[in-house]
Design a protein around this motif. Sequence first.
Motif, PDB file in Angstrom:
ATOM      1  N   MET B 393     -13.579  11.654   4.471  1.00 56.66           N
ATOM      2  CA  MET B 393     -13.350  10.976   5.695  1.00 56.66           C
ATOM      3  C   MET B 393     -11.894   9.806   5.816  1.00 56.66           C
ATOM      4  SD  MET B 393     -16.354   9.791   8.093  1.00 56.66           S
ATOM      5  CE  MET B 393     -15.956   9.638  10.167  1.00 56.66           C
ATOM      6  N   ASN B 394     -11.808   9.174   4.528  1.00 61.44           N
ATOM      7  CA  ASN B 394     -10.497   8.442   4.547  1.00 61.44           C
ATOM      8  C   ASN B 394      -9.334   8.893   4.915  1.00 61.44           C
ATOM      9  OD1 ASN B 394     -11.545   6.005   3.716  1.00 61.44           O
ATOM     10  ND2 ASN B 394     -11.709   6.351   1.509  1.00 61.44           N
ATOM     11  N   HIS B 427     -12.237   5.233  -6.384  1.00 62.65           N
ATOM     12  CA  HIS B 427     -11.128   5.566  -5.638  1.00 62.65           C
ATOM     13  C   HIS B 427     -11.301   5.795  -4.313  1.00 62.65           C
ATOM     14  CE1 HIS B 427      -7.382   6.213  -8.316  1.00 62.65           C
ATOM     15  NE2 HIS B 427      -8.222   6.339  -9.045  1.00 62.65           N
ATOM     16  N   ASN B 428     -12.381   6.255  -3.588  1.00 61.63           N
ATOM     17  CA  ASN B 428     -12.553   6.540  -2.526  1.00 61.63           C
ATOM     18  C   ASN B 428     -12.911   5.117  -1.789  1.00 61.63           C
ATOM     19  OD1 ASN B 428     -11.993   8.778  -0.666  1.00 61.63           O
ATOM     20  ND2 ASN B 428     -13.580   9.872  -1.962  1.00 61.63           N
ATOM     21  N   CYS B 429     -13.868   4.474  -2.433  1.00 65.51           N
ATOM     22  CA  CYS B 429     -14.422   3.174  -1.848  1.00 65.51           C
ATOM     23  C   CYS B 429     -13.276   2.304  -1.855  1.00 65.51           C
ATOM     24  CB  CYS B 429     -15.629   2.751  -2.620  1.00 65.51           C
ATOM     25  SG  CYS B 429     -16.964   3.835  -3.162  1.00 65.51           S
ATOM     26  N   TRP B 430     -12.327   2.439  -3.007  1.00 63.26           N
ATOM     27  CA  TRP B 430     -11.303   1.385  -3.194  1.00 63.26           C
ATOM     28  C   TRP B 430     -10.319   1.506  -2.064  1.00 63.26           C
ATOM     29  CZ3 TRP B 430      -6.047   1.071  -3.232  1.00 63.26           C
ATOM     30  CH2 TRP B 430      -5.496  -0.094  -3.822  1.00 63.26           C
ATOM     31  N   LEU B 433     -12.064   0.036   1.348  1.00 59.36           N
ATOM     32  CA  LEU B 433     -12.193  -1.352   1.207  1.00 59.36           C
ATOM     33  C   LEU B 433     -10.585  -1.828   1.515  1.00 59.36           C
ATOM     34  CD1 LEU B 433     -14.166  -1.759  -2.104  1.00 59.36           C
ATOM     35  CD2 LEU B 433     -14.803  -2.216   0.268  1.00 59.36           C
ATOM     36  N   ARG B 434      -9.663  -0.966   1.070  1.00 59.70           N
ATOM     37  CA  ARG B 434      -8.073  -1.670   1.678  1.00 59.70           C
ATOM     38  C   ARG B 434      -8.159  -1.459   3.016  1.00 59.70           C
ATOM     39  NH1 ARG B 434      -4.320   2.865   0.037  1.00 59.70           N
ATOM     40  NH2 ARG B 434      -5.654   3.813   1.805  1.00 59.70           N
ATOM     41  N   ASP B 435      -8.634  -0.312   3.654  1.00 61.75           N
ATOM     42  CA  ASP B 435      -8.363   0.020   4.925  1.00 61.75           C
ATOM     43  C   ASP B 435      -9.354  -1.051   5.620  1.00 61.75           C
ATOM     44  OD1 ASP B 435      -6.671   1.888   4.317  1.00 61.75           O
ATOM     45  OD2 ASP B 435      -7.894   3.553   4.993  1.00 61.75           O
ATOM     46  N   GLU B 437      -9.859  -4.118   4.969  1.00 59.07           N
ATOM     47  CA  GLU B 437      -9.237  -5.262   4.956  1.00 59.07           C
ATOM     48  C   GLU B 437      -8.167  -5.280   6.007  1.00 59.07           C
ATOM     49  OE1 GLU B 437      -9.534  -8.216   3.821  1.00 59.07           O
ATOM     50  OE2 GLU B 437      -8.076  -9.323   4.344  1.00 59.07           O
ATOM     51  N   GLU B 438      -7.484  -4.159   6.159  1.00 59.11           N
ATOM     52  CA  GLU B 438      -6.191  -3.926   7.217  1.00 59.11           C
ATOM     53  C   GLU B 438      -6.877  -4.066   8.430  1.00 59.11           C
ATOM     54  OE1 GLU B 438      -3.615  -0.749   5.948  1.00 59.11           O
ATOM     55  OE2 GLU B 438      -3.622  -0.186   8.052  1.00 59.11           O
ATOM     56  N   GLU B 439      -7.936  -3.407   8.702  1.00 54.56           N
ATOM     57  CA  GLU B 439      -8.526  -3.124   9.954  1.00 54.56           C
ATOM     58  C   GLU B 439      -9.146  -4.685  10.336  1.00 54.56           C
ATOM     59  OE1 GLU B 439      -7.902  -0.460  11.732  1.00 54.56           O
ATOM     60  OE2 GLU B 439      -9.387  -0.909  13.360  1.00 54.56           O
ATOM     61  N   TYR B 440     -10.131  -5.321   9.507  1.00 57.30           N
ATOM     62  CA  TYR B 440     -10.719  -6.270  10.086  1.00 57.30           C
ATOM     63  C   TYR B 440     -10.253  -7.665   9.401  1.00 57.30           C
ATOM     64  CZ  TYR B 440     -13.838  -2.608  11.859  1.00 57.30           C
ATOM     65  OH  TYR B 440     -14.121  -1.631  12.700  1.00 57.30           O
ATOM     66  N   LYS B 441      -9.418  -7.681   8.241  1.00 54.81           N
ATOM     67  CA  LYS B 441      -9.048  -9.024   8.179  1.00 54.81           C
ATOM     68  C   LYS B 441      -9.927  -9.697   7.778  1.00 54.81           C
ATOM     69  CE  LYS B 441      -4.298  -7.984   9.524  1.00 54.81           C
ATOM     70  NZ  LYS B 441      -4.634  -6.588   9.945  1.00 54.81           N
ATOM     71  N   ILE B 442     -10.747  -9.664   6.721  1.00 47.53           N
ATOM     72  CA  ILE B 442     -11.634 -10.499   6.549  1.00 47.53           C
ATOM     73  C   ILE B 442     -11.248 -11.643   5.226  1.00 47.53           C
ATOM     74  CG2 ILE B 442     -13.631  -9.352   7.514  1.00 47.53           C
ATOM     75  CD1 ILE B 442     -14.558  -8.553   4.725  1.00 47.53           C
ATOM     76  N   GLY B 443     -10.225 -11.276   4.729  1.00 48.33           N
ATOM     77  CA  GLY B 443      -9.556 -11.983   3.550  1.00 48.33           C
ATOM     78  C   GLY B 443     -10.071 -11.919   2.199  1.00 48.33           C
ATOM     79  N   MET B 444     -10.639 -10.606   2.057  1.00 49.00           N
ATOM     80  CA  MET B 444     -11.034 -10.102   0.971  1.00 49.00           C
ATOM     81  C   MET B 444      -9.999  -9.649  -0.236  1.00 49.00           C
ATOM     82  SD  MET B 444     -13.328  -6.768   1.287  1.00 49.00           S
ATOM     83  CE  MET B 444     -12.575  -5.340   1.654  1.00 49.00           C
TER      84      MET B 444
END
Lengths: 224, 468
Positions: B393-394, B427-430, B433-435, B437-444
């Motif tokens: 899905m990514n 890799h997929n989870c990674w 997670l990158r997306d 952070e990009e989408e929701y900007k929770i600062g992680m």
Amino acid sequence: MYEFVRGPLALISFAIFFIGIIVRVVWYVKGLDWRLDRVAYLEKADYGIRGALKSIFHWILPLNHTTANHPIFMGATYLFHICLLTAPLLLVAHVMLIEESWGISWPTIPDTIADYMTLAVIAAGGFLFARRLVLPYVKILTTGSDFLVLFIALAPFITGFIAYHQLMGYKFWLIVHILCGEIMLIAIPFTKLSHFVLFFCSRAQIGMDYGIKRGGQKGRGVAW
Amino acid sequence: MAEEAKEQIVAPLVTRVPIKTKEELDTLLADRQGRGYYKELDAFPVDTEALKKTLEATFKSRLKTWLKICAHCGMCADACHFYIANDNDPEQVPSYKIQSTLGELVKKKGNVDNAFMQYCMDTAWGKCTCCNRCGMYCPHGIDMGAMMSYLRGLCFSQGFVPYELKIGSGMHWVYKAQMDVTVQDFVETCEWMAEEYEDDWPGLNIPVDKENADILYTINAREPKHYPEDIAEAAILFHLTGENWTVPSEGWEETSLVMFAGDWAGCKMQVESVFEAMERLKPKRMVVTECGHAHRATVTEGPYWAGIKSGDTPVPTQHYVEWLLEVLENGKLKLDPSKKIKEPVTLQDPCNYVRNAGLAEVTRKIMPYIAEDFREMAQNREQNFCCSGGGGMNALGRYREQRNIGLRVKRDQILATGAKFVVSACHNCWDALRDLEEEYKIGMKWSFLKPIILKMVIVPDHLKPKAE
Ligand code: HEM
Ligand code: HEM
Ligand code: SF4
Ligand code: SF4
Ligand code: SF4
């Protein structure tokens, strides 16, 4: 009429029921395919059997996360099933009839207990029925046949209760009860009530899947 | 010239078979974002005869029974992250997603139309990551993820597959890898990485095609393509632990977009390329990189595609985390305890090697070596929610929005731990997670294990660079 439903029809329905569930299980096992299912059923039978038994055990008893997450529904369905299976099997009237016909018998439970169990089945069944009408996530899954099957399962209990308490014409309701019981027996192999045996097949299969392929060999594999 | 352009026949973009040539692949790649592809798909006919035949040949006991006995009880509903993320939308109940697709398909014996097949496609790839979570909560043990995967296979055989996965499948057929990385590209990348890091790590070497090594290391094509440092990091860690290891010049690709696409012939072809490398190089064992679905495709499902009756890979195989735990426990790799991560850390359990391969405790045993304050997510181990990027899905533009909505469940899980650092050995989870952070900007922050470990290693004196 009574003689007919009590005699030949009863025999026919029991025969269909027994042969039907056996055929279901045989078909199921024959249709398993290690390549299509991608599970080494035979080569890793030891891990498979362990996984299968664990899988059945954790769901025959309420030892699974679903029971913890949905205690009301799972409570209702355990109650429904326990009473549904034990009451008719251990009912004095049923055991007597079987002794009369085939000369075998087994211990029974007092009629009052059977009576409460019957009410429990009807009440739990009512709950299962109601949630199909009310909860959006169940409503969307529900088809006409779900109601029909639930009705087929409940009918012997409702009619048995009426007959036992002689609430209305005893003879008539007894005949209706026996007919409903026979319909249910016949319906088991042909509807989703076949889960009576296929539940064990399905749970065993997913148990083998987890036991052999998805973690069982790493010492995990019970994910429920 | 003009004459020629007119005569040029436009190759069809949509087909019922995998793409097997570079030319076809390039044509498809030139169709940016698949606009032309999806347009063509709108008019693509369904081969109902073939569909019927496939159903007859492959729709057997296990799937048949699941469809038949499903109690329609809804216990699978809140097991699915898409159901939760979409505010309990009944159309996201796993059982409904199957009933309304595969269920209808079977009822109609394959006699369905284009619109129906598109609905199947949008459900199989846009509403399910094949994470298999729902199956754990079903009283009958009905694994909707497995059914969805079967449905994907049917869709693929009819040409109804998302654009990016048609390409992904083609990549595997053309390059035996999910991306256009050739044998030469791969070998050169290994040489380049060894040279690049040799100054810091004297004697660093990436042995290619060495026979009888202890470890055959295989990877994800994204590494040579986009993150070559990952290969260097793996090499450094093997170097530090003194392992006798190698990579194969051919058969190094562990991942499987063919699996996500439902291209079963491609799955067999891909995994056999890896197994051939095992047979050719005769290593004692294979270790696969930090990837979830790669492990699923090659180790868990792969042997079956290749027709190996025991379901085992030709030589024993481990996920990277298993190897890592081994060298931490036997002392071959020593970490400096004072360098442990001080801030709270949480762990993303990848479905593909935790729920679906039983490695839940392995990563947990690694955590105390690297983190001072490790915090579990509320649902963890086998119970963990999918990151929402699985099942391919990514990569799918058509379902970006659905994926992003699905990410909210993971976001809320992470936020609830109070940790701002997520370890993700997949890799997929990674990527998800990158997306996230990009989408929701929770600062992680998020990281694979290799870079974390490398910051903490104690380098033995004889491996340190000589002072000038
Ligand atoms: C197939 C042939 C069947 C026959 C001949 C039969 C016969 C009877 C008879 C004679 C009674 C007692 C009525 C009384 O006390 O006067 C009874 C009660 C009852 N039967 Fe059946 N039955 C049959 C099938 C079933 C089935 C399949 C079920 C349920 C699964 C069932 C559930 C009950 C229950 C629950 C009662 C007791 C109701 C109560 O005590 O409140 N029966 N049945
Ligand atoms: C050992 C035997 C049986 C087992 C293990 C079993 C198990 C199950 C399970 C796991 C479910 C699905 C979800 C749930 O409601 O919990 C279910 C549903 C159901 N079972 Fe059984 N069952 C058995 C026998 C029977 C029999 C003999 C009947 C009646 C003839 C029956 C009637 C039903 C019905 C009507 C449902 C659907 C409930 C609903 O509408 O939500 N079961 N059963
Ligand atoms: S939990 Fe299982 S039986 Fe119940 S609706 Fe979902 S798939 Fe069907
Ligand atoms: S995404 Fe996971 S939980 Fe949801 S339907 Fe698919 S397999 Fe089931
Ligand atoms: S991407 Fe990660 S969490 Fe999502 S399905 Fe794959 S392994 Fe599971």
